[in-house]
Design a protein around this motif. Structure first.
Motif, PDB file in Angstrom:
ATOM      1  N   GLU A   1       5.991  54.599  41.262  1.00  0.00           N
ATOM      2  CA  GLU A   1       5.873  54.233  42.674  1.00  0.00           C
ATOM      3  C   GLU A   1       7.229  54.134  43.357  1.00  0.00           C
ATOM      4  O   GLU A   1       7.321  54.149  44.590  1.00  0.00           O
ATOM      5  CB  GLU A   1       5.122  52.896  42.811  1.00  0.00           C
ATOM      6  CG  GLU A   1       5.885  51.671  42.345  1.00  0.00           C
ATOM      7  CD  GLU A   1       5.859  51.470  40.825  1.00  0.00           C
ATOM      8  OE1 GLU A   1       6.447  50.478  40.349  1.00  0.00           O
ATOM      9  OE2 GLU A   1       5.231  52.318  40.128  1.00  0.00           O
ATOM     10  N   LYS A   2       8.295  54.101  42.578  1.00  0.00           N
ATOM     11  CA  LYS A   2       9.644  54.012  43.133  1.00  0.00           C
ATOM     12  C   LYS A   2      10.337  55.379  43.181  1.00  0.00           C
ATOM     13  O   LYS A   2      11.512  55.459  43.551  1.00  0.00           O
ATOM     14  CB  LYS A   2      10.484  53.040  42.310  1.00  0.00           C
ATOM     15  CG  LYS A   2       9.966  51.603  42.343  1.00  0.00           C
ATOM     16  CD  LYS A   2      10.874  50.675  41.541  1.00  0.00           C
ATOM     17  CE  LYS A   2      10.367  49.240  41.595  1.00  0.00           C
ATOM     18  NZ  LYS A   2      11.247  48.319  40.815  1.00  0.00           N
ATOM     19  N   ILE A   3       9.635  56.426  42.800  1.00  0.00           N
ATOM     20  CA  ILE A   3      10.216  57.761  42.727  1.00  0.00           C
ATOM     21  C   ILE A   3       9.560  58.662  43.762  1.00  0.00           C
ATOM     22  O   ILE A   3       8.340  58.620  43.941  1.00  0.00           O
ATOM     23  CB  ILE A   3      10.036  58.344  41.316  1.00  0.00           C
ATOM     24  CG1 ILE A   3      10.777  57.465  40.296  1.00  0.00           C
ATOM     25  CG2 ILE A   3      10.548  59.778  41.238  1.00  0.00           C
ATOM     26  CD1 ILE A   3      10.527  57.860  38.855  1.00  0.00           C
ATOM     27  N   ASP A   4      10.352  59.469  44.443  1.00  0.00           N
ATOM     28  CA  ASP A   4       9.805  60.449  45.381  1.00  0.00           C
ATOM     29  C   ASP A   4       8.821  61.330  44.615  1.00  0.00           C
ATOM     30  O   ASP A   4       9.181  61.929  43.598  1.00  0.00           O
ATOM     31  CB  ASP A   4      10.947  61.301  45.943  1.00  0.00           C
ATOM     32  CG  ASP A   4      10.512  62.223  47.071  1.00  0.00           C
ATOM     33  OD1 ASP A   4       9.362  62.704  47.024  1.00  0.00           O
ATOM     34  OD2 ASP A   4      11.323  62.477  47.976  1.00  0.00           O
ATOM     35  N   PRO A   5       7.557  61.419  45.071  1.00  0.00           N
ATOM     36  CA  PRO A   5       6.537  62.174  44.329  1.00  0.00           C
ATOM     37  C   PRO A   5       6.922  63.609  44.004  1.00  0.00           C
ATOM     38  O   PRO A   5       6.465  64.150  42.996  1.00  0.00           O
ATOM     39  CB  PRO A   5       5.320  62.130  45.272  1.00  0.00           C
ATOM     40  CG  PRO A   5       5.518  60.894  46.081  1.00  0.00           C
ATOM     41  CD  PRO A   5       6.998  60.779  46.275  1.00  0.00           C
ATOM     42  N   LYS A   6       7.766  64.227  44.818  1.00  0.00           N
ATOM     43  CA  LYS A   6       8.118  65.623  44.547  1.00  0.00           C
ATOM     44  C   LYS A   6       8.923  65.770  43.265  1.00  0.00           C
ATOM     45  O   LYS A   6       9.002  66.873  42.701  1.00  0.00           O
ATOM     46  CB  LYS A   6       8.879  66.227  45.721  1.00  0.00           C
ATOM     47  CG  LYS A   6      10.296  65.704  45.920  1.00  0.00           C
ATOM     48  CD  LYS A   6      10.948  66.341  47.142  1.00  0.00           C
ATOM     49  CE  LYS A   6      12.374  65.839  47.357  1.00  0.00           C
ATOM     50  NZ  LYS A   6      12.994  66.434  48.569  1.00  0.00           N
ATOM     51  N   PHE A   7       9.524  64.681  42.797  1.00  0.00           N
ATOM     52  CA  PHE A   7      10.334  64.754  41.586  1.00  0.00           C
ATOM     53  C   PHE A   7       9.536  64.407  40.332  1.00  0.00           C
ATOM     54  O   PHE A   7      10.097  64.398  39.231  1.00  0.00           O
ATOM     55  CB  PHE A   7      11.558  63.849  41.697  1.00  0.00           C
ATOM     56  CG  PHE A   7      12.556  64.311  42.720  1.00  0.00           C
ATOM     57  CD1 PHE A   7      13.050  65.604  42.693  1.00  0.00           C
ATOM     58  CD2 PHE A   7      12.989  63.461  43.728  1.00  0.00           C
ATOM     59  CE1 PHE A   7      13.961  66.048  43.648  1.00  0.00           C
ATOM     60  CE2 PHE A   7      13.890  63.893  44.686  1.00  0.00           C
ATOM     61  CZ  PHE A   7      14.380  65.185  44.649  1.00  0.00           C
TER      62      PHE A   7
ATOM     63  N   SER B   1      17.960  71.947  44.919  1.00  0.00           N
ATOM     64  CA  SER B   1      16.742  71.175  45.166  1.00  0.00           C
ATOM     65  C   SER B   1      16.507  70.082  44.135  1.00  0.00           C
ATOM     66  O   SER B   1      15.561  69.302  44.256  1.00  0.00           O
ATOM     67  CB  SER B   1      15.530  72.116  45.172  1.00  0.00           C
ATOM     68  OG  SER B   1      15.643  73.080  46.193  1.00  0.00           O
TER      69      SER B   1
ATOM     70  N   GLY C   1      11.647  67.021  38.178  1.00  0.00           N
ATOM     71  CA  GLY C   1      12.771  66.508  38.937  1.00  0.00           C
ATOM     72  C   GLY C   1      13.939  66.250  38.001  1.00  0.00           C
ATOM     73  O   GLY C   1      13.748  65.832  36.851  1.00  0.00           O
TER      74      GLY C   1
ATOM     75  N   TRP D   1      16.211  56.265  37.923  1.00  0.00           N
ATOM     76  CA  TRP D   1      16.601  56.206  39.341  1.00  0.00           C
ATOM     77  C   TRP D   1      17.626  57.275  39.721  1.00  0.00           C
ATOM     78  O   TRP D   1      17.877  57.507  40.901  1.00  0.00           O
ATOM     79  CB  TRP D   1      17.170  54.821  39.659  1.00  0.00           C
ATOM     80  CG  TRP D   1      18.335  54.442  38.801  1.00  0.00           C
ATOM     81  CD1 TRP D   1      19.658  54.722  39.024  1.00  0.00           C
ATOM     82  CD2 TRP D   1      18.285  53.738  37.553  1.00  0.00           C
ATOM     83  NE1 TRP D   1      20.435  54.237  38.003  1.00  0.00           N
ATOM     84  CE2 TRP D   1      19.618  53.621  37.082  1.00  0.00           C
ATOM     85  CE3 TRP D   1      17.253  53.198  36.790  1.00  0.00           C
ATOM     86  CZ2 TRP D   1      19.925  52.976  35.881  1.00  0.00           C
ATOM     87  CZ3 TRP D   1      17.577  52.554  35.605  1.00  0.00           C
ATOM     88  CH2 TRP D   1      18.882  52.450  35.161  1.00  0.00           C
TER      89      TRP D   1
ATOM     90  N   GLY E   1      16.876  63.329  41.096  1.00  0.00           N
ATOM     91  CA  GLY E   1      16.954  63.728  42.490  1.00  0.00           C
ATOM     92  C   GLY E   1      18.326  63.501  43.097  1.00  0.00           C
ATOM     93  O   GLY E   1      18.535  63.760  44.279  1.00  0.00           O
ATOM     94  N   LYS E   2      19.278  63.066  42.261  1.00  0.00           N
ATOM     95  CA  LYS E   2      20.623  62.769  42.753  1.00  0.00           C
ATOM     96  C   LYS E   2      21.664  63.549  41.965  1.00  0.00           C
ATOM     97  O   LYS E   2      21.389  64.122  40.920  1.00  0.00           O
ATOM     98  CB  LYS E   2      20.896  61.260  42.643  1.00  0.00           C
ATOM     99  CG  LYS E   2      19.913  60.407  43.446  1.00  0.00           C
ATOM    100  CD  LYS E   2      20.176  58.930  43.265  1.00  0.00           C
ATOM    101  CE  LYS E   2      19.164  58.091  44.032  1.00  0.00           C
ATOM    102  NZ  LYS E   2      19.381  56.643  43.827  1.00  0.00           N
TER     103      LYS E   2
END
Length: 257
Positions: free
Chosen positions: A78-84, A107, A123, A203, A206-207
């Motif tokens: 729930e703390k992660i962007d769903p696309k990842f 991306s 991701g 976390w 995506g970074k």
């Protein structure tokens, strides 16, 4: 081997490598390509590389799991962007064979090409500015719960890592930077020191924060390990670079030769 089926789909449709900083070579037992069940499955029409329902995997794929004597904690999805989150997507592999790994650094996605116009997408976290790279390699080795050997350049930047230098290494464990699985990339007979690996730092996905290697959430690293065969080609694209451009360039090279 990690045998749990961790990619249950929902019922609804939804890389010359110049710089690496993950770890050096060390005392690791190589996997025999001829005896790899993954390599055998690679040729099977019924393998995971043959594709399946489109969409994200069930969130239970990120639940806590016991593996190799370690208890991997659940990922707070729930703390992660769903696309990842891991998912099967429509993907034009431009003629590259199933099992080919495409890393789209722009991306923050890693794709494992499948045989029917799809790919499993993950991701990823990539190297920060000054540590990123592009190029090609192949999978020479794969390890369960690997030791970590920080390169001397990293130790120079982070003296607190000195106890793990001189081929001592950090033992496998939940805090090991390589996580639960590592895929080792080589060019010819040379270890690039570049890895696709798990990480406890969910976390960071995506970074662009790591020291050069490609990191995945540990539960995704478990899945990737099973999908990518030994000797698979790995192509790392820089931002703005496309797989089609890679394919066109190869076609032109063949014609020229």
């Amino acid at each position: 081997m990690y045998s749990r089926q961790v990619f249950l789909p929902l019922a609804v449709a939804f890389m010359a490598l110049g710089l690496a900083g993950c770890n050096t070579t060390g005392d690791r037992a190589s996997i025999n390509p001829g005896g790899s069940p993954v390599a055998t499955a690679f040729a099977s029409e019924n393998s995971v590389l043959s594709g399946g329902p489109l969409g994200p995997v069930d969130v239970l794929s990120y639940a806590a799991v016991q593996d190799g004597g370690f208890n991997l904690p659940a990922i707070p999805v729930e703390k992660i962007d769903p696309k990842f989150l891991r998912q099967r997507v429509v993907y034009n592999g431009e003629g590259f064979p199933a099992g080919t790994v495409i890393v789209d650094t722009g991306s923050h996605f890693l794709y494992v090409v499948e045989s029917r116009g799809t790919a499993m997408r993950y991701g990823i976290g990539i190297g920060k500015a000054g540590f990123s790279w592009s190029g090609e390699a192949y999978v020479r080795d794969k390890q369960h719960w690997p030791k970590w050997f920080p390169p001397k350049e990293m130790i120079e930047r982070r003296p607190e890592l000195a106890p793990y230098g001189n081929e001592v290494g950090m033992n496998p464990g939940l805090q090991n930077p390589l996580g639960a699985r590592a895929v080792y990339l080589w060019q010819g007979n040379k270890d690039t020191l570049y890895r696709l690996h798990g990480t406890p730092e969910w976390w960071s996905i995506g970074k662009s924060v790591s020291s050069g290697c490609i990191r995945l959430m540990n539960q995704d690293a478990l899945d990737l390990y099973e999908r990518v065969p030994l000797k698979a080609r790995v192509i790392v694209l820089m931002p703005g670079e496309t797989l089609k451009q890679k394919r066109v360039a190869e076609s032109q090279q063949r014609k020229a030769s």
